[in-house]
Write an enzyme that holds these catalytic residues in place. Sequence first.
Site, PDB file in Angstrom:
ATOM      1  N   LEU A  20       0.827  -1.210   0.000  1.00 33.37           N
ATOM      2  CA  LEU A  20       0.000   0.000   0.000  1.00 33.37           C
ATOM      3  C   LEU A  20       0.864   1.265   0.000  1.00 33.37           C
ATOM      4  CD1 LEU A  20      -2.588  -1.161   2.688  1.00 33.37           C
ATOM      5  CD2 LEU A  20      -2.932  -1.078   0.221  1.00 33.37           C
ATOM      6  N   LYS A  70      14.389  -6.701   5.661  1.00 27.77           N
ATOM      7  CA  LYS A  70      14.646  -5.696   6.701  1.00 27.77           C
ATOM      8  C   LYS A  70      15.971  -5.909   7.442  1.00 27.77           C
ATOM      9  CE  LYS A  70       9.918  -4.280   7.828  1.00 27.77           C
ATOM     10  NZ  LYS A  70       8.979  -4.059   8.931  1.00 27.77           N
ATOM     11  N   ASP A 107       9.019   1.569  12.397  1.00 26.25           N
ATOM     12  CA  ASP A 107       7.861   0.750  12.788  1.00 26.25           C
ATOM     13  C   ASP A 107       7.418   1.073  14.220  1.00 26.25           C
ATOM     14  OD1 ASP A 107       7.456  -0.572  10.397  1.00 26.25           O
ATOM     15  OD2 ASP A 107       8.670  -2.310  10.942  1.00 26.25           O
ATOM     16  N   GLY A 133       4.735 -12.607  20.152  1.00 21.67           N
ATOM     17  CA  GLY A 133       5.655 -12.768  19.032  1.00 21.67           C
ATOM     18  C   GLY A 133       7.058 -12.367  19.437  1.00 21.67           C
ATOM     19  N   ALA A 137       9.211  -7.795  13.957  1.00 23.80           N
ATOM     20  CA  ALA A 137       8.226  -6.766  14.317  1.00 23.80           C
ATOM     21  C   ALA A 137       8.099  -6.648  15.830  1.00 23.80           C
ATOM     22  CB  ALA A 137       6.872  -7.111  13.691  1.00 23.80           C
ATOM     23  N   ASN A 157       5.786 -15.849  23.400  1.00 21.28           N
ATOM     24  CA  ASN A 157       6.011 -16.435  22.084  1.00 21.28           C
ATOM     25  C   ASN A 157       5.840 -17.939  22.114  1.00 21.28           C
ATOM     26  OD1 ASN A 157       6.630 -15.933  19.326  1.00 21.28           O
ATOM     27  ND2 ASN A 157       8.604 -16.944  19.630  1.00 21.28           N
ATOM     28  N   ARG A 158       5.366 -18.467  20.964  1.00 26.54           N
ATOM     29  CA  ARG A 158       5.186 -19.911  20.808  1.00 26.54           C
ATOM     30  C   ARG A 158       6.507 -20.630  21.074  1.00 26.54           C
ATOM     31  NH1 ARG A 158       3.288 -21.458  14.853  1.00 26.54           N
ATOM     32  NH2 ARG A 158       5.367 -20.639  14.456  1.00 26.54           N
ATOM     33  N   LEU A 160       9.587 -20.370  23.087  1.00 23.93           N
ATOM     34  CA  LEU A 160      10.062 -19.572  24.226  1.00 23.93           C
ATOM     35  C   LEU A 160      11.508 -19.113  24.033  1.00 23.93           C
ATOM     36  CD1 LEU A 160       9.619 -18.420  27.069  1.00 23.93           C
ATOM     37  CD2 LEU A 160      10.340 -20.633  27.983  1.00 23.93           C
ATOM     38  N   LYS A 162      13.069 -18.117  21.531  1.00 19.14           N
ATOM     39  CA  LYS A 162      13.198 -16.880  20.731  1.00 19.14           C
ATOM     40  C   LYS A 162      12.829 -15.663  21.570  1.00 19.14           C
ATOM     41  CE  LYS A 162      12.156 -18.536  16.101  1.00 19.14           C
ATOM     42  NZ  LYS A 162      11.175 -18.352  15.026  1.00 19.14           N
TER      43      LYS A 162
HETATM   44  P1  NAP Z   1       8.540 -12.964  11.734  1.00 18.07           P
HETATM   45  O1  NAP Z   1       9.894 -12.388  12.043  1.00 18.07           O
HETATM   46  O2  NAP Z   1       8.414 -14.049  10.728  1.00 18.07           O
HETATM   47  O3  NAP Z   1       7.931 -13.496  13.150  1.00 18.07           O
HETATM   48  C1  NAP Z   1       6.755 -14.233  13.167  1.00 18.07           C
HETATM   49  C2  NAP Z   1       6.300 -14.449  14.622  1.00 18.07           C
HETATM   50  O4  NAP Z   1       4.980 -14.988  14.562  1.00 18.07           O
HETATM   51  C3  NAP Z   1       7.142 -15.405  15.438  1.00 18.07           C
HETATM   52  O5  NAP Z   1       7.211 -14.939  16.766  1.00 18.07           O
HETATM   53  C4  NAP Z   1       6.327 -16.726  15.353  1.00 18.07           C
HETATM   54  O6  NAP Z   1       6.509 -17.569  16.457  1.00 18.07           O
HETATM   55  C5  NAP Z   1       4.930 -16.158  15.389  1.00 18.07           C
HETATM   56  N1  NAP Z   1       3.884 -17.035  14.833  1.00 18.07           N
HETATM   57  C6  NAP Z   1       3.649 -17.303  13.529  1.00 18.07           C
HETATM   58  N2  NAP Z   1       2.528 -18.063  13.402  1.00 18.07           N
HETATM   59  C7  NAP Z   1       2.045 -18.271  14.662  1.00 18.07           C
HETATM   60  C8  NAP Z   1       0.910 -18.977  15.201  1.00 18.07           C
HETATM   61  N3  NAP Z   1       0.055 -19.614  14.401  1.00 18.07           N
HETATM   62  N4  NAP Z   1       0.744 -18.973  16.528  1.00 18.07           N
HETATM   63  C9  NAP Z   1       1.588 -18.309  17.335  1.00 18.07           C
HETATM   64  N5  NAP Z   1       2.681 -17.621  16.889  1.00 18.07           N
HETATM   65  C10 NAP Z   1       2.904 -17.608  15.569  1.00 18.07           C
HETATM   66  O7  NAP Z   1       7.531 -11.834  11.280  1.00 18.07           O
HETATM   67  P2  NAP Z   1       7.610 -10.267  11.611  1.00 18.07           P
HETATM   68  O8  NAP Z   1       8.426  -9.563  10.604  1.00 18.07           O
HETATM   69  O9  NAP Z   1       7.981 -10.112  13.027  1.00 18.07           O
HETATM   70  O10 NAP Z   1       6.081  -9.818  11.357  1.00 18.07           O
HETATM   71  C11 NAP Z   1       5.039 -10.239  12.221  1.00 18.07           C
HETATM   72  C12 NAP Z   1       3.721  -9.672  11.715  1.00 18.07           C
HETATM   73  O11 NAP Z   1       3.675  -8.254  11.867  1.00 18.07           O
HETATM   74  C13 NAP Z   1       3.475  -9.952  10.235  1.00 18.07           C
HETATM   75  O12 NAP Z   1       2.129 -10.334  10.079  1.00 18.07           O
HETATM   76  C14 NAP Z   1       3.741  -8.592   9.580  1.00 18.07           C
HETATM   77  O13 NAP Z   1       2.994  -8.440   8.393  1.00 18.07           O
HETATM   78  C15 NAP Z   1       3.234  -7.653  10.669  1.00 18.07           C
HETATM   79  N6  NAP Z   1       3.800  -6.292  10.572  1.00 18.07           N
HETATM   80  C16 NAP Z   1       2.926  -5.266  10.399  1.00 18.07           C
HETATM   81  C17 NAP Z   1       3.409  -3.959  10.339  1.00 18.07           C
HETATM   82  C18 NAP Z   1       2.438  -2.812  10.157  1.00 18.07           C
HETATM   83  O14 NAP Z   1       2.873  -1.713   9.809  1.00 18.07           O
HETATM   84  N7  NAP Z   1       1.156  -3.017  10.414  1.00 18.07           N
HETATM   85  C19 NAP Z   1       4.789  -3.712  10.441  1.00 18.07           C
HETATM   86  C20 NAP Z   1       5.663  -4.795  10.627  1.00 18.07           C
HETATM   87  C21 NAP Z   1       5.145  -6.090  10.686  1.00 18.07           C
HETATM   88  P3  NAP Z   1       7.729 -18.622  16.509  1.00 18.07           P
HETATM   89  O15 NAP Z   1       8.929 -17.852  16.972  1.00 18.07           O
HETATM   90  O16 NAP Z   1       7.280 -19.626  17.504  1.00 18.07           O
HETATM   91  O17 NAP Z   1       7.868 -19.183  15.125  1.00 18.07           O
END
Ligand code: NAP
Length: 284
Positions: A20, A70, A107, A133, A137, A157-158, A160, A162
């Site tokens: 976007l 990133k 962010d 998480g 992010a 976090n799922r 621990l 991490k």
């Molecule tokens: P990432 O580094 O891949 O981290 C993903 C996290 O989600 C990990 O802690 C993972 O846990 C957890 N996870 C994934 N599926 C899960 C489930 N079903 N149940 C429980 N925990 C689960 O991703 P990220 O970059 O941090 O981004 C996270 C989210 O934030 C994304 O959806 C991204 O689009 C969003 N975001 C939004 C903005 C915004 O401006 N709105 C900005 C940045 C990010 P494990 O460690 O156990 O795998």
Amino acid sequence: MISGCAIVAGVVGRPIAHSLSPQIHNAWLEAAGVDGVYVPFAPDDRGFERLVEGFRGGAIRGLNVTLPFKEAALAISSQPSEAAQAAGAANVLVFEPDGRIVADNTDGVGLLRAFRAQAPQWDVAAGPVAVLGAGGAARGAVAALIAAGAPEVRVVNRTLAKAETLVGMLGPKARALPWSRAADAFGEATAVINATSGGLDGADGFDIPLAATPEACVVMDMVYKPLATGLLKAARALGRPTVDGLEMLIGQAVPSFEAFFGVSPPAGVDVRGLALKALGEKTA
Ligand code: NAP
């Protein structure tokens, strides 16, 4: 009108087609009457460094960086801000004419702006905050919350291990808890922030014990596709105030725009409405 002197900036990520950011920045550029343009780039994994090196010296003014680049953006920069170092990732690169690549992470600013816009009653310093998480992010959010005055941030976090690694990097105000203790983390929390990718694209099956939160606890979801995630719907059903991920996306774009184009986004441009339309959401 885009002239031969136009300032060029963009966003790099993969996939990028549904970003976007081009709509948001170009709407602001047009309204501000800035001679500038904002375009998308989608290199393959190995192409990110080549793309950024090609811009070194100022071929374009700057880039927003999104998944999966990133961390690579932070690594390639010569001058990372404190926020980028604390988050371990950069979402803004600015190319200086002398060859420096300045990195920032907006962010956290975006997250706090979203709370100010949609939950203005919330006070970051009033009590503990729970963050779900431990990915990039979450790390940016925890760092920004501590910097803004949160007395304690509980990282749930799922996996621990991490969460423990993240907490180890961010100091004594952060605590790690396993998913099975989410309800404990929510006790007295002033806010619960979902920084996992659970709930993405409407996929529920994501068990969060929201009933354990105090009545005034603000529930925020970084996921914005769909805008009303399962988590936000459950929070509203319990009467909790909510903040959505789209407001955070717009919030992080504000300091990015200022860094690229040297002016603040003009007031009165309905970028949220534009983004909602692009997401296929109702604008009301
Ligand atoms: P990432 O580094 O891949 O981290 C993903 C996290 O989600 C990990 O802690 C993972 O846990 C957890 N996870 C994934 N599926 C899960 C489930 N079903 N149940 C429980 N925990 C689960 O991703 P990220 O970059 O941090 O981004 C996270 C989210 O934030 C994304 O959806 C991204 O689009 C969003 N975001 C939004 C903005 C915004 O401006 N709105 C900005 C940045 C990010 P494990 O460690 O156990 O795998």
